[in-house]
Motif scaffolding. Structure first.
Motif, PDB file in Angstrom:
ATOM      1  N   VAL A  87      -5.836   6.235  -4.070  1.00 27.21           N
ATOM      2  CA  VAL A  87      -4.799   5.202  -3.981  1.00 27.21           C
ATOM      3  C   VAL A  87      -4.306   4.847  -5.371  1.00 27.21           C
ATOM      4  O   VAL A  87      -3.099   4.760  -5.622  1.00 27.21           O
ATOM      5  CB  VAL A  87      -5.328   3.961  -3.240  1.00 27.21           C
ATOM      6  CG1 VAL A  87      -4.407   2.769  -3.421  1.00 27.21           C
ATOM      7  CG2 VAL A  87      -5.497   4.275  -1.768  1.00 27.21           C
ATOM      8  N   GLY A  88      -5.223   4.645  -6.300  1.00 34.34           N
ATOM      9  CA  GLY A  88      -4.841   4.333  -7.680  1.00 34.34           C
ATOM     10  C   GLY A  88      -4.030   5.447  -8.312  1.00 34.34           C
ATOM     11  O   GLY A  88      -3.025   5.196  -8.984  1.00 34.34           O
ATOM     12  N   LEU A  89      -4.438   6.680  -8.086  1.00 41.08           N
ATOM     13  CA  LEU A  89      -3.708   7.826  -8.617  1.00 41.08           C
ATOM     14  C   LEU A  89      -2.320   7.925  -8.001  1.00 41.08           C
ATOM     15  O   LEU A  89      -1.327   8.147  -8.704  1.00 41.08           O
ATOM     16  CB  LEU A  89      -4.500   9.110  -8.347  1.00 41.08           C
ATOM     17  CG  LEU A  89      -3.899  10.405  -8.893  1.00 41.08           C
ATOM     18  CD1 LEU A  89      -3.879  10.377 -10.413  1.00 41.08           C
ATOM     19  CD2 LEU A  89      -4.698  11.604  -8.396  1.00 41.08           C
ATOM     20  N   ALA A  90      -2.237   7.720  -6.695  1.00 43.66           N
ATOM     21  CA  ALA A  90      -0.937   7.787  -6.022  1.00 43.66           C
ATOM     22  C   ALA A  90       0.001   6.702  -6.527  1.00 43.66           C
ATOM     23  O   ALA A  90       1.183   6.959  -6.769  1.00 43.66           O
ATOM     24  CB  ALA A  90      -1.117   7.670  -4.515  1.00 43.66           C
ATOM     25  N   LEU A  91      -0.511   5.489  -6.715  1.00 46.56           N
ATOM     26  CA  LEU A  91       0.343   4.407  -7.208  1.00 46.56           C
ATOM     27  C   LEU A  91       0.755   4.620  -8.659  1.00 46.56           C
ATOM     28  O   LEU A  91       1.798   4.134  -9.082  1.00 46.56           O
ATOM     29  CB  LEU A  91      -0.365   3.056  -7.052  1.00 46.56           C
ATOM     30  CG  LEU A  91      -0.500   2.563  -5.616  1.00 46.56           C
ATOM     31  CD1 LEU A  91      -1.326   1.289  -5.572  1.00 46.56           C
ATOM     32  CD2 LEU A  91       0.861   2.339  -4.987  1.00 46.56           C
ATOM     33  N   PRO A 137      -4.280  -4.333   0.417  1.00 47.32           N
ATOM     34  CA  PRO A 137      -3.839  -4.362  -0.982  1.00 47.32           C
ATOM     35  C   PRO A 137      -2.930  -3.185  -1.339  1.00 47.32           C
ATOM     36  O   PRO A 137      -1.997  -3.325  -2.133  1.00 47.32           O
ATOM     37  CB  PRO A 137      -5.141  -4.311  -1.781  1.00 47.32           C
ATOM     38  CG  PRO A 137      -6.176  -4.829  -0.856  1.00 47.32           C
ATOM     39  CD  PRO A 137      -5.743  -4.408   0.523  1.00 47.32           C
ATOM     40  N   LEU A 138      -3.191  -2.024  -0.729  1.00 45.93           N
ATOM     41  CA  LEU A 138      -2.307  -0.872  -0.951  1.00 45.93           C
ATOM     42  C   LEU A 138      -0.909  -1.181  -0.460  1.00 45.93           C
ATOM     43  O   LEU A 138       0.083  -0.903  -1.144  1.00 45.93           O
ATOM     44  CB  LEU A 138      -2.867   0.363  -0.237  1.00 45.93           C
ATOM     45  CG  LEU A 138      -1.935   1.574  -0.154  1.00 45.93           C
ATOM     46  CD1 LEU A 138      -1.611   2.108  -1.539  1.00 45.93           C
ATOM     47  CD2 LEU A 138      -2.547   2.661   0.712  1.00 45.93           C
ATOM     48  N   ALA A 139      -0.803  -1.769   0.719  1.00 48.04           N
ATOM     49  CA  ALA A 139       0.505  -2.134   1.270  1.00 48.04           C
ATOM     50  C   ALA A 139       1.208  -3.145   0.370  1.00 48.04           C
ATOM     51  O   ALA A 139       2.417  -3.054   0.151  1.00 48.04           O
ATOM     52  CB  ALA A 139       0.353  -2.683   2.683  1.00 48.04           C
ATOM     53  N   ALA A 140       0.457  -4.104  -0.162  1.00 50.82           N
ATOM     54  CA  ALA A 140       1.054  -5.088  -1.073  1.00 50.82           C
ATOM     55  C   ALA A 140       1.585  -4.403  -2.327  1.00 50.82           C
ATOM     56  O   ALA A 140       2.686  -4.728  -2.807  1.00 50.82           O
ATOM     57  CB  ALA A 140       0.029  -6.157  -1.444  1.00 50.82           C
ATOM     58  N   SER A 141       0.838  -3.454  -2.857  1.00 49.65           N
ATOM     59  CA  SER A 141       1.294  -2.715  -4.045  1.00 49.65           C
ATOM     60  C   SER A 141       2.540  -1.897  -3.735  1.00 49.65           C
ATOM     61  O   SER A 141       3.471  -1.844  -4.543  1.00 49.65           O
ATOM     62  CB  SER A 141       0.189  -1.780  -4.551  1.00 49.65           C
ATOM     63  OG  SER A 141      -0.933  -2.517  -4.949  1.00 49.65           O
ATOM     64  N   LEU A 142       2.559  -1.249  -2.578  1.00 52.95           N
ATOM     65  CA  LEU A 142       3.740  -0.471  -2.190  1.00 52.95           C
ATOM     66  C   LEU A 142       4.955  -1.373  -1.981  1.00 52.95           C
ATOM     67  O   LEU A 142       6.073  -1.003  -2.340  1.00 52.95           O
ATOM     68  CB  LEU A 142       3.454   0.336  -0.926  1.00 52.95           C
ATOM     69  CG  LEU A 142       2.497   1.515  -1.085  1.00 52.95           C
ATOM     70  CD1 LEU A 142       2.112   2.083   0.269  1.00 52.95           C
ATOM     71  CD2 LEU A 142       3.102   2.591  -1.962  1.00 52.95           C
ATOM     72  N   LEU A 143       4.730  -2.548  -1.419  1.00 53.97           N
ATOM     73  CA  LEU A 143       5.822  -3.499  -1.217  1.00 53.97           C
ATOM     74  C   LEU A 143       6.417  -3.924  -2.562  1.00 53.97           C
ATOM     75  O   LEU A 143       7.641  -3.995  -2.720  1.00 53.97           O
ATOM     76  CB  LEU A 143       5.331  -4.715  -0.434  1.00 53.97           C
ATOM     77  CG  LEU A 143       6.376  -5.744  -0.026  1.00 53.97           C
ATOM     78  CD1 LEU A 143       7.403  -5.115   0.905  1.00 53.97           C
ATOM     79  CD2 LEU A 143       5.712  -6.931   0.648  1.00 53.97           C
ATOM     80  N   GLU A 144       5.564  -4.190  -3.534  1.00 59.03           N
ATOM     81  CA  GLU A 144       6.026  -4.555  -4.875  1.00 59.03           C
ATOM     82  C   GLU A 144       6.810  -3.431  -5.524  1.00 59.03           C
ATOM     83  O   GLU A 144       7.688  -3.681  -6.341  1.00 59.03           O
ATOM     84  CB  GLU A 144       4.840  -4.929  -5.761  1.00 59.03           C
ATOM     85  CG  GLU A 144       4.190  -6.234  -5.408  1.00 59.03           C
ATOM     86  CD  GLU A 144       2.923  -6.497  -6.213  1.00 59.03           C
ATOM     87  OE1 GLU A 144       2.598  -5.684  -7.112  1.00 59.03           O
ATOM     88  OE2 GLU A 144       2.258  -7.505  -5.939  1.00 59.03           O
ATOM     89  N   LYS A 145       6.487  -2.186  -5.165  1.00 60.26           N
ATOM     90  CA  LYS A 145       7.156  -1.034  -5.773  1.00 60.26           C
ATOM     91  C   LYS A 145       8.375  -0.576  -4.990  1.00 60.26           C
ATOM     92  O   LYS A 145       8.960   0.447  -5.311  1.00 60.26           O
ATOM     93  CB  LYS A 145       6.163   0.112  -5.948  1.00 60.26           C
ATOM     94  CG  LYS A 145       5.117  -0.180  -6.994  1.00 60.26           C
ATOM     95  CD  LYS A 145       4.347   1.063  -7.354  1.00 60.26           C
ATOM     96  CE  LYS A 145       3.397   0.748  -8.478  1.00 60.26           C
ATOM     97  NZ  LYS A 145       3.380   1.779  -9.494  1.00 60.26           N
ATOM     98  N   GLY A 146       8.735  -1.298  -3.918  1.00 62.11           N
ATOM     99  CA  GLY A 146       9.982  -0.991  -3.242  1.00 62.11           C
ATOM    100  C   GLY A 146       9.900  -0.489  -1.817  1.00 62.11           C
ATOM    101  O   GLY A 146      10.917  -0.127  -1.233  1.00 62.11           O
ATOM    102  N   ALA A 147       8.722  -0.448  -1.243  1.00 61.85           N
ATOM    103  CA  ALA A 147       8.610  -0.009   0.151  1.00 61.85           C
ATOM    104  C   ALA A 147       9.166  -1.087   1.075  1.00 61.85           C
ATOM    105  O   ALA A 147       9.182  -2.268   0.737  1.00 61.85           O
ATOM    106  CB  ALA A 147       7.151   0.287   0.501  1.00 61.85           C
TER     107      ALA A 147
END
Length: 159
Positions: A50-54, A94-104
């Motif tokens: 997950v960290g690598l993908a983000l 938390p992954l979903a929150a990170s993706l949301l912050e990045k534009g998902a």
């Protein structure tokens, strides 16, 4: 503050357990350590991926693939990823929150989380062995379809 209170409660409960029965507390600690040892390697792998993908995926690419403007296409992509991925909930949110912050998009993430929690492609063989092929496929298929309804409802509520 919330985290600190959880730690205080855990320490108090541990001390109460220790005062009640030292042997049972020791056995419980050994069992919990074994459980942690079993879950840690896959958890570390998932967190690393997950960290690598983000890190690799920039916000523009995320928006292009699963952004709000991708509509049903982005929802299908995230639903398939959610259905085949085996990630625990405490990592997925938390992954979903990170993706949301990045534009998902919201609906894309809603269908991702829904399929992740309700559809089990990775666990399908085990489910078939317990419930039979027909019930397992029916349950997973209905859960997959229901995930889209959940996403549309969340999209309407949040918008």
């Amino acid at each position: 503050m919330f985290t600190a209170s959880i730690y205080v409660i855990a320490i108090i409960a541990f001390l109460v357990s220790l005062a009640k029965d030292v042997n049972k507390t020791r056995v419980a600690l050994i069992k919990s350590w074994k459980s942690f040892s079993n879950i840690f390697p896959p958890l570390l792998t998932v967190l690393s991926l997950v960290g690598l993908a983000l890190t690799v995926l920039n916000p523009g690419l995320i928006s292009k693939i699963i952004g709000a403007e991708t509509g049903i296409k982005g929802m299908i992509i995230t639903s398939v990823i959610g259905a085949i991925t085996l990630i625990p909930g405490f990592v997925a949110f938390p992954l979903a929150a990170s993706l949301l912050e990045k534009g998902a998009g919201i609906m894309q993430l809603a269908v991702f989380i829904s399929t992740l929690m309700m559809v089990g492609f990775a666990t399908l063989p085990l489910e078939i062995s317990y419930f039979g092929r027909k019930v397992a496929f029916l349950r997973n298929g209905l859960a997959f379809i229901f995930s889209f309804f959940v996403a549309f409802i969340i999209g309407m509520v949040v918008s």
